[in-house]
Design a protein around this motif. Structure first.
Motif, PDB file in Angstrom:
ATOM      1  N   LEU A 238      -6.209   1.220   4.359  1.00  0.00           N
ATOM      2  CA  LEU A 238      -4.848   1.273   3.821  1.00  0.00           C
ATOM      3  C   LEU A 238      -4.789   1.994   2.477  1.00  0.00           C
ATOM      4  CD1 LEU A 238      -3.132  -2.145   4.611  1.00  0.00           C
ATOM      5  CD2 LEU A 238      -3.061   0.002   5.886  1.00  0.00           C
ATOM      6  N   ALA A 239      -5.849   1.839   1.688  1.00  0.00           N
ATOM      7  CA  ALA A 239      -5.843   2.450   0.356  1.00  0.00           C
ATOM      8  C   ALA A 239      -5.735   3.962   0.444  1.00  0.00           C
ATOM      9  CB  ALA A 239      -7.102   2.059  -0.406  1.00  0.00           C
ATOM     10  N   GLN A 240      -6.255   4.524   1.547  1.00  0.00           N
ATOM     11  CA  GLN A 240      -6.181   5.973   1.717  1.00  0.00           C
ATOM     12  C   GLN A 240      -4.770   6.420   2.101  1.00  0.00           C
ATOM     13  OE1 GLN A 240      -9.194   6.574   4.646  1.00  0.00           O
ATOM     14  NE2 GLN A 240     -10.854   6.224   3.199  1.00  0.00           N
TER      15      GLN A 240
ATOM     16  N   GLY B 135      -0.100  -1.371   9.598  1.00  0.00           N
ATOM     17  CA  GLY B 135      -0.412  -1.938   8.296  1.00  0.00           C
ATOM     18  C   GLY B 135       0.749  -1.981   7.324  1.00  0.00           C
ATOM     19  N   ALA B 136       1.857  -1.349   7.663  1.00  0.00           N
ATOM     20  CA  ALA B 136       2.991  -1.341   6.742  1.00  0.00           C
ATOM     21  C   ALA B 136       3.779  -2.638   6.831  1.00  0.00           C
ATOM     22  CB  ALA B 136       3.903  -0.157   7.025  1.00  0.00           C
ATOM     23  N   ASP B 137       3.572  -3.371   7.901  1.00  0.00           N
ATOM     24  CA  ASP B 137       4.309  -4.617   8.071  1.00  0.00           C
ATOM     25  C   ASP B 137       3.377  -5.667   8.685  1.00  0.00           C
ATOM     26  OD1 ASP B 137       6.393  -6.309   7.833  1.00  0.00           O
ATOM     27  OD2 ASP B 137       7.451  -5.612   9.638  1.00  0.00           O
TER      28      ASP B 137
ATOM     29  N   TYR C 144     -12.442  -3.695   5.154  1.00  0.00           N
ATOM     30  CA  TYR C 144     -12.161  -2.448   5.869  1.00  0.00           C
ATOM     31  C   TYR C 144     -10.662  -2.169   5.903  1.00  0.00           C
ATOM     32  CZ  TYR C 144     -12.455   1.245   9.342  1.00  0.00           C
ATOM     33  OH  TYR C 144     -12.369   2.446   9.981  1.00  0.00           O
ATOM     34  N   HIS C 145      -9.874  -3.240   5.979  1.00  0.00           N
ATOM     35  CA  HIS C 145      -8.427  -3.123   5.946  1.00  0.00           C
ATOM     36  C   HIS C 145      -7.988  -2.460   4.635  1.00  0.00           C
ATOM     37  CE1 HIS C 145      -4.559  -4.171   7.643  1.00  0.00           C
ATOM     38  NE2 HIS C 145      -4.171  -4.699   6.501  1.00  0.00           N
TER      39      HIS C 145
ATOM     40  N   LYS D 225       0.852  -4.190   0.750  1.00  0.00           N
ATOM     41  CA  LYS D 225      -0.049  -4.875   1.680  1.00  0.00           C
ATOM     42  C   LYS D 225      -1.509  -4.760   1.210  1.00  0.00           C
ATOM     43  CE  LYS D 225       3.145  -5.993   4.657  1.00  0.00           C
ATOM     44  NZ  LYS D 225       3.589  -7.388   4.733  1.00  0.00           N
ATOM     45  N   VAL D 226      -1.858  -3.592   0.656  1.00  0.00           N
ATOM     46  CA  VAL D 226      -3.221  -3.408   0.153  1.00  0.00           C
ATOM     47  C   VAL D 226      -3.511  -4.433  -0.926  1.00  0.00           C
ATOM     48  CG1 VAL D 226      -4.820  -1.863  -1.032  1.00  0.00           C
ATOM     49  CG2 VAL D 226      -3.209  -0.945   0.626  1.00  0.00           C
TER      50      VAL D 226
END
Lengths: 250, 283
Positions: free
Chosen positions: B238-240, B52-54, B233-234, B250-251
């Motif tokens: 990611l928010a956590q 999720g970072a990229d 859900y993404h 990205k969030v």
């Protein structure tokens, strides 16, 4: 003139309509001979439209009303168990005060009932459209634009289109609920003209406020009056001009 | 004195409106401000990378679209059936009220309970595992009240004279439904569905343990064990983990896309609703 020339088409026997326990119509008796125009007069709220809607069971569509008594069409009780209200309505057409054309072309509107009844073969449709619109005194005005949207017609033309739509079903009886009261004089005259030409070939029950119209069109007259909150068949208001001769039965 | 009171009250109502609009504007503004820089063509068309970072959110978008399309296919026919039952076939006013009450009750069920229900019935009992179909069905059931009530409102506002005219020509109830009621109330179905889908697109709870995973899914090929990725859900996952600034962007970017989708659906619904109202008043 008031004598029945043949067996009655419609007979109403001791008909009452109740909303919950409150009567709207009480003890109505009425006989409609074949081929006549019967005018149904009476003040607003006397239940003229309700009575008319009983004759083809359109009353079924209004929830919360109870019908007691009997209506016979050619001697058969129309409220009997097993009677088919849809088939009945195909034989007893109705025209309302306000025209209700569907958002489609003039042609589609004339064919609206016919298409669903499926009794007339597709090949006969053009002839049927011309006949129905002709009988409704509208053919000359729309014959070049049958595929134009019906909603673009004037209210008077829309009302004649609704008449044509009903006539296309070739009904034996035509119920008319103040058919000209929302129309301009020219359209009203055209509708009256059509109704006069139908006389003898079909049986017409005409609800109207208009005494002059009743006198112009009707062979027989019945009058609803309000008594103790409910409509009953009675003598017309003495203040009114004397209408056409009343039916012997009432 | 009364004038002063009137004026004061006017000011208070104005402030309330301002507050409501202000919150919305702030939220949208914050999301756009932080998220817009992350949104690009690549963001929309690339797969997720580096946890999720990229990378992008292509399959999350696809997954959410699959879920809401399924929800639409599930809810539309059910809504038509329930609305016809309520508006046409049920004769007693009490029956109609009860059915409407039932719909409002269904509307009040917390979305997490839909998720639990789906988990028990579809995931466990039917043994589907996580599946896009479960998610679609649950979202469809969840928005069913919204869609149905919109359709019921439309049907009940149909001019009575149309129904009487059609019935007066001897059409059967079924023929009246197909030739008059449904063609003239389809607008209500569409607006209701759009509003419902806008809500379904953002729901996380019903799909959390029934339909969606964080990574590793593309386009589902079957029903069993066929989860999808999804936008809400993404964001949830990611928010956590948003201490990482790369993940944070990205969030916000995903939030912009979700907001765009939801806003888009609502915006399409709005003019449609207005136009239909106009037609109803002039027809």
């Amino acid at each position: 003139m008031a004598e029945s020339r043949s067996a009655p088409v419609l007979e109403v026997r001791d008909l009452s309509v109740l909303a919950a326990t409150q009567p709207i119509l009480r003890g109505i008796n009425l006989t409609v001979p074949a081929g006549v125009i019967l005018a149904l007069l009476g003040p607003s709220g006397a239940g003229k439209s309700t009575l008319l809607r009983c004759l083809n069971r359109l009353i079924d569509l209004t929830p919360g009303l109870r019908v007691q008594g009997e209506v016979r069409f050619h001697g058969q009780s129309i409220f009997a168990a097993g009677a088919d209200p849809d088939a009945l309505r195909a034989r007893i057409g109705i025209l309302f005060q306000q025209p209700a054309v569907f958002p489609a072309s003039i042609r589609q509107n004339v064919l609206f009932g016919v298409r669903h009844a499926g009794r007339v073969p597709r090949g006969d449709w053009p002839e049927l459209i011309e006949r129905a619109l002709g009988e409704a005194s509208l053919w000359e005005e729309v014959k070049d634009r049958l595929d134009a949207p019906a909603l673009r017609l004037s209210v008077g033309q829309q009302q004649r289109l609704c008449l044509a739509r009903t006539l296309a079903m070739n009904p034996e009886v035509l119920l008319l609920d103040e058919p000209t009261s929302a129309l301009d004089p020219r359209s009203a005259e055209a509708v009256e003209h059509s109704l006069l030409r139908l006389k003898g070939r079909r049986t017409l029950v005409l609800v109207t406020h208009n005494l002059a119209q009743a006198r112009r069109l009707a062979d027989q007259t019945a009058c609803l009056v309000v008594r103790e909150g409910a409509g009953e068949i009675g003598l017309p208001d003495p203040d009114l001009d004397r209408p056409a001769p009343t039916v012997g039965e009432i | 004195m009364r004038k002063v009171f009137d004026l004061g009250f006017k000011w208070v109502t104005g402030l309330c409106a301002l507050l409501a609009c202000g919150v919305l504007a702030l939220m949208v503004g914050a999301i756009l401000f932080r998220g817009l820089p992350a949104v690009s063509w690549h963001f929309l068309t690339e797969q997720i990378r580096l946890v999720g970072a990229d990378g992008g959110i292509f399959y999350n978008l696809v997954g959410t679209l699959i879920l809401i399309t399924t929800a639409l296919i599930v809810s539309a026919p059910l809504a038509v059936g329930v609305a016809l039952l309520q508006g046409i076939y049920l004769r007693s006013a009490a029956g109609r009220r009860r059915l409407l009450l039932l719909l409002y009750l269904l509307n009040g069920v917390p979305s997490l309970l839909f998720g639990l229900f789906g988990f028990i019935v579809f995931v466990k009992f039917l043994g589907w595992g996580k599946s896009w179909l479960t998610g679609g069905i649950l979202l469809g059931l969840m928005i069913l009240p919204t869609v149905t009530v919109a359709l019921i409102e439309r049907i009940s506002s149909l001019p009575r004279r149309y129904l009487e005219a059609a019935a007066g020509l001897g059409l059967t109830t079924e023929q009246v439904i197909w030739s008059v009621i449904l063609p003239q109330s389809v607008g209500g179905l569409i607006t209701g569905a759009l509003l419902g889908l806008a809500r379904a697109a953002g729901e996380t709870a019903p799909i959390l343990f029934t339909a969606t995973i964080f990574a590793g899914a593309t386009v589902p090929a079957g029903i069993r064990e066929s989860p999808v990725l999804s936008l809400p859900y993404h964001i949830f996952v990611l928010a956590q983990d948003s201490f990482d600034p790369a993940v944070g962007t990205k969030v916000w970017g995903t939030a912009v896309v979700l907001l765009g989708l939801v806003g888009g659906l609502s915006l399409i619904a709005l003019p449609l609703r207005l136009r239909i109202h106009e037609e109803a008043n002039h027809g």
